[in-house]
Structure formats: C-alpha cells, structure tokens
Write a protein that holds these residues in place. Structure first.
Motif, short mmCIF file in Angstrom:
data_model
loop_
_atom_site.label_atom_id
_atom_site.label_comp_id
_atom_site.label_asym_id
_atom_site.label_seq_id
_atom_site.Cartn_x
_atom_site.Cartn_y
_atom_site.Cartn_z
N CYS A 155 2.91 -4.70 4.92
CA CYS A 155 4.38 -4.68 4.83
C CYS A 155 4.88 -3.96 3.58
CB CYS A 155 4.93 -6.11 4.87
SG CYS A 155 4.25 -7.20 3.61
N GLY B 266 7.22 -0.61 3.34
CA GLY B 266 8.67 -0.64 3.45
C GLY B 266 9.34 -0.23 2.15
N PHE B 267 8.61 -0.28 1.05
CA PHE B 267 9.23 0.10 -0.24
C PHE B 267 9.66 1.55 -0.25
CE2 PHE B 267 6.64 2.67 -3.30
CZ PHE B 267 5.51 2.89 -2.53
N ARG C 295 10.55 -2.06 -6.22
CA ARG C 295 10.74 -2.13 -4.77
C ARG C 295 9.41 -2.48 -4.09
NH1 ARG C 295 14.47 3.20 -3.34
NH2 ARG C 295 15.94 2.96 -5.06
N ALA D 291 8.77 -5.50 -1.29
CA ALA D 291 8.31 -5.29 0.09
C ALA D 291 6.94 -5.93 0.28
CB ALA D 291 8.25 -3.80 0.40
N GLY E 297 9.02 -5.59 5.39
CA GLY E 297 10.08 -5.68 4.39
C GLY E 297 10.50 -4.25 4.08
N VAL E 298 11.76 -3.91 4.30
CA VAL E 298 12.13 -2.49 4.22
C VAL E 298 13.28 -2.20 3.27
CG1 VAL E 298 11.22 -1.87 6.50
CG2 VAL E 298 13.57 -2.68 6.30
#
Ligand code: SF4
Lengths: 420, 180
Positions: free
Chosen positions: A126, A129-130, A210, A214, A225-226
């Motif tokens: 995930c 997404g950063f 970030r 994420a 997580g975006v």
C-alpha cells in the motif's frame, strides 16, 4: 459519473470507463512484487500450475529483504530458491548488496510511477500510494497467478477521505499524522477500503512523510492508501524513472464512504503503545517510559530524510548508557547517501549500531530481536505481540525525532527535551 | 468463467476454540517460524503467540471461532497454511482481514463470516459446517446460523478448486488472454 482517485486507477487498469465500489474486476498489473518470504511460496505454486510462464519478466520483481543477509540455513535456502527461479525466468531480482527494503527500493529504482497498479505479496505494498499509484497487498498464490496472467482480481474499494488542515509543528511529520489517524479510526477502521490523504498539511509534506502515511494504511485494514500525485511527486519521479505516469485526481463531487478532518497545527508527536498500532497517545502522555532498544529505519522511516531527522537530534551526543540503538538505512543508496552526508559518522559516534539494509528486526527476524520483558521504541509500523521477538517483549511506534530523543534520554521523551 | 467439476467438500466437524478481536498474523504464526514453507513445520507453531498450547490442546477437525478482523497484519500465506496444516477444519469469524481472506480461499482453508455464530458459540461447543450452503450448526446448543455468502465471483473460484485451478483453466481455454 464522478469518481475517486482509487476508482480511476482501477478503471484504467481493467480497461473500463468507470468502476464502482463493490465491483469485482480483473485488473492489469504494472508490477508484481515478492520478497523471499512470500516469493518462495509463490514459486512453489507457480511450478505446480500446468503451462505456467511469466507474462512479462520486466514487470515482476523479487527483493530479498526480510531475512537477508541470510540469517540462518533455512533463510539461505529460501533465498536460493527465489534466486534460481529469477534466473530461469529472467525476472528483476535484487539480492544482498544490491537490494534494500522493497518498498523504499522500488520507487528509488524508478520501477513505480503515478497511476500504476502494483500487486505485492507483502502487506505494505500500500506504500506506493505515496506517489499516486495504487499498491495493494496480495498473497503468494495470488502473486503466482499474477506472474502468469499479468492480472489480479480485486474488489473495487470505497474510499475514505482524510483532510489534514493547518501546518504541523516542528517534530510532527507524516508518521504522526497516520498514527493519530489510526488511533482515531482503529485497526479495522478502513477494512477493505482505500484511504485518500488530502489537505494543505499533507500537500506541504515531502515525499518521505507521504511515504510513511501510505505505508501504514494497512494498519487500519485498508486495501490502499493514496495521495493525488502533484508537482512534488513529479519532481521525485522524473529524477528516477523514464516512464511518464498518469496523474489522476478524485473528482470534486466524488463519493466518499466517509470524510475525516484533522487540525494538525496543535499536534504533538504520537506514540503507539503495545500491542496494536491503534493504541495511540501523544508523546507527553507516555513520556518517562523506560526503553531498552531504539530501532530507526525500516520501510516506514528508512528514507534519507528520516535518517537526517535522527541525526539532527543525535549529532555530537551519546545515547543513554543503558540503551542500545540500531539504525537501518532503507537501501544501499540511502546508506551511501547517508555516509556521504556524514550521518553514519554521527550515528557511530553516538554509539548506535548501523546495519546493512534489511527488514531484520522489524519482524523479529535478526539484527536486534528482543528478549522477554524488553521494550523497543521503533520507527517501524507494527507493534503486535511478539512482532520483534519474545511474546512478552513490547514495541512502541514513533517518528525518527522521537526515537532519537528517546535513545539519548533512555526513556520516551519529546525531542524538545533533548535539544538545546 | 469455465466450469470444472466441483471440489469434494470435506466434512467439517469438531470443537470450537474461541479467540478475540484483531488476531494478527504474527499471533497466528510469528516470523521467527517463517523461515520455511514446510506445512508440517508451520503446523507445530499455529496460534503460538495467541495461545502457546493451542496445537497440543486441539484435535484435528476442530474449528477456530474468532471475533472481528481475524488475520490482520502481514500478507504471509503461511498463516492460513499453518492453521490448515495443524488440522483446523474451518475458521468462523465476525470478519476477516482482506489479505488473509484471499489467502484462505487460495489455499483452500474454509472460512465463514458469521457474527451471529461467533456471538453464540462458546468454547468447547461441538460445531458442524456445511460449506457449500454456509450453514453452521451448533450441536451442543442445538442452534444453527447462516454465514454471509461469498460473492459469485469468489464462489466460482472456490468451486473450481482455488486460484491455481482457475489460472490453469484460463490457460487451457484462452491462453490466459481474455477476461472471463
Ligand atoms: S521493514 Fe518491516 S514492515 Fe517493512 S517490508 Fe520489511 S518486514 Fe515488512
């Protein structure tokens, strides 16, 4: 119809104009990822499937990071099996001395760009997404299937929107925002959903902050997580990749399952207490808790910016005599950059152990496993029972400033207490 | 999706062992035991950090009955594999973490989402499950509960015999190129 960023990436990857939450899709993957831990089972499954061939060796990457450099004979065997599979099939393969923790390595090597779909046999996939990609964790059999078909089945998630207002104070970073968020919604607060992080506070954050946010979306049960990729993202990606990427954004009137808003301007750093990432307190509430080991690095905070944060606190000082500190740069490149900037020297002068990149202690593998009753404050992402060693050891999660300050004090403390 | 013959469903019957909320994959099988993919080896340490005597106490066929978010944490497929190879015949929970859910389907560990069953079943109750119908019977209390049905897409994969069989079917029918 209006759609969220996550929905747009997934629609693009299954060749549809639009997809809706709850819909099952077969989506084309831009990268299939496995470590040796998940890879070995994927190889087992792959070899059992009649007629199996890799769909595209350029889009499959194995990173040897969990138990490497091999911690014991079993681990060496697992890595060997992955290495042989990689050679036979010509897939991308990162071995000891060329590797690092997979989630820091892939973006660094330019293997992930905005708009990509990455299916990784590691729950922290995930993380991608950063930079505006959709990364999601799958299992080993899933990875075998994806290596063959170039596709993965997914259920389109609803998206929860998180808006972070204000300017976070000194010492407060992405790690604190995500710890606070998980503390609010719980470890099942975003199950089967995507988390989208927005607001002026996160737009102003750098890529490493970030990244930490994420990375921990899975700690709330999220599928991804975006962040919407922006100019900061573009500057990061263009330095590392030849590929263009697609810069999707949620439509203004897109439908979110829920929206949460936080004011970051009054926040303090946060600490998650054993044995769940949702047991979150502010650093001053838990200050004074004695600690035996500090761990700085791992995927969540193993970027160069994180090591700089730790060095800012440790420079010219010695850690507390009753405590030991282990510092692990995320990749070979992070290690070399830290060396060239003089950070490694600061750490060694402060009596910290500095190791080659590995997941090692984060999952209780090696390089800093805990004995019964020991307490570790770590910049990693999980503090489950037994995560870093003995079932009766404890892990506290925090940002690198707090970790470094704690290393100096011998107990959990705010960075304010050790500077000046 | 092409149809293959259905998997033989094995009888699921045994005693219930109850667990709480948020049982994570480190509790199911800690990483210190994960330097192998040998199911027999993994089975020895199943649920070790949640209940270190679990493997000694249970008998093959027994079921795990857990609260919400079972299997959260890591993507390690060895987690359902350890449960299956220890002889646990099924896991019933209020809800499952996403990757654990996928992995269980992929390796053929029967899982049932059923909050009502979890609320009523007590440790030691004798349980019997009809997986195709999703019916859980509590023989001790003479009750029965209906599990949440799988979405059609997943039921098809389960009926084919798991994801690997699905991939083989795709490869055999259209060279893996088409959407089904
Ligand atoms: S550093 Fe820890 S959380 Fe990150 S990939 Fe490695 S084991 Fe997983």
């Amino acid at each position: 119809m209006s759609h969220t960023l996550a929905e747009k990436i997934l629609a693009d990857k299954c060749g549809k104009d639009e997809v809706f939450p709850g819909e099952f899709i077969n989506a084309k993957v831009d990268m299939v990822l496995a470590s040796e831990l998940s890879g070995v089972l994927a190889v087992d499954e792959f070899e059992k499937i009649k007629g199996a061939r890799v769909f595209d060796p350029e889009k499959i990457v194995f990173v040897m990071d969990h138990f490497t450099p091999a911690k014991d004979i079993n681990s060496a065997e697992i890595v060997k099996r992955c290495r042989e599979f990689a050679r036979e099939n010509g897939i991308r393969f990162y071995d000891v001395g060329r590797a690092g923790i997979q989630h820091i390595l892939l973006p660094e090597q330019g293997l992930v760009v905005p708009g990509d779909l990455i299916a990784g046999a590691d729950s922290h996939t995930c993380t991608y997404g950063f930079l505006g990609a959709f990364g999601t964790g799958i299992g080993s059999t899933d990875a075998a299937a994806a290596m063959i078909l170039g596709e993965v089945w997914l259920k389109v998630p609803e998206t929860i929107k998180f808006i972070y207002h204000g300017k976070p104070p000194k010492w407060v970073g992405g790690k604190d925002l995500i710890l606070h968020t998980i503390g609010q919604i719980g470890v099942d607060g975003a199950m089967y959903q995507a988390m989208e992080f927005t607001g002026e506070a996160v737009v102003s954050l750098g890529m490493a902050d970030r990244f930490s946010m994420a990375n921990m979306a899975i700690e709330a049960g999220a599928m991804a997580g975006v962040f919407a990729a922006d100019e900061t993202t573009r500057a990061f990606v263009e330095k590392r990749s030849q590929r263009e990427g697609k810069y999707w954004q949620s439509d203004e009137n897109a439908e979110f399952a829920e929206t949460y808003e936080f004011d970051t301007s009054q926040m303090e750093p946060f600490v998650a207490l054993p044995y769940l990432p949702e047991n979150v307190k502010s650093v001053s509430e838990i200050a004074g808790q004695e600690i035996d080991q500090v761990l700085i690095g791992m995927c969540t905070n193993g970027n160069l910016e994180d090591l700089r944060a730790a060095a800012e606190i440790l420079k010219g000082k010695k850690i507390h005599p009753d405590l030991r500190a282990v510092i692990i740069p995320g990749t070979q490149k992070v290690y070399l950059d830290a060396l060239n900037e003089g950070l490694i020297e600061i750490f060694i002068e402060a009596n910290c152990s500095v190791s080659t990149p590995t997941c090692g202690p984060c999952l209780g593998g090696h390089m800093g496993v805990l004995a019964e009753g020991e307490r570790c404050l770590s910049t990693s992402n999980r503090n489950f029972r037994g995560r870093m060693g003995h079932p009766n050891s404890e892990v506290y999660l925090a940002n690198p400033y707090v970790a470094a300050a704690t290393a100096l004090a011998g107990h959990i403390t705010s960075p304010n207490e050790v500077v000046n | 999706m092409p149809q293959l013959k259905k998997q033989e469903s094995q009888a699921i019957r045994g005693k219930a062992w109850k667990f709480g909320k948020n049982i994570d994959t480190d509790a199911i099988i800690p990483a210190r035991r994960c330097n192998t993919s040998d199911p027999k080896e993994l089975a020895k340490y199943c649920m070790e950090d949640a209940d270190k005597d679990f493997v000694k106490k249970m008998t093959p066929g027994d079921l795990i009955v857990a609260d919400s978010n079972f299997g959260c944490g890591s993507s390690r497929e060895v987690a359902p594999l350890a449960i299956k190879s220890a002889g646990v015949s099924a896991v019933i929970a209020k809800s499952f973490a996403r990757i654990f859910f996928r992995n269980s389907i992929n390796i053929g560990l029967p899982i049932l989402e059923c909050p009502e069953a979890v609320a009523s079943i007590q440790e030691g109750d004798e349980i019997d499950v009809n997986t195709p119908k999703g019916i859980i019977r509590n023989l001790t209390r003479s009750e029965s509960y209906q599990a949440v049905p799988f979405p059609d897409f997943l039921q098809q994969i389960i009926d084919l015999g798991g994801l690997s069989a699905y991939v083989e079917t795709r490869l055999a029918t259209n060279n893996g190129k088409d959407d089904s």
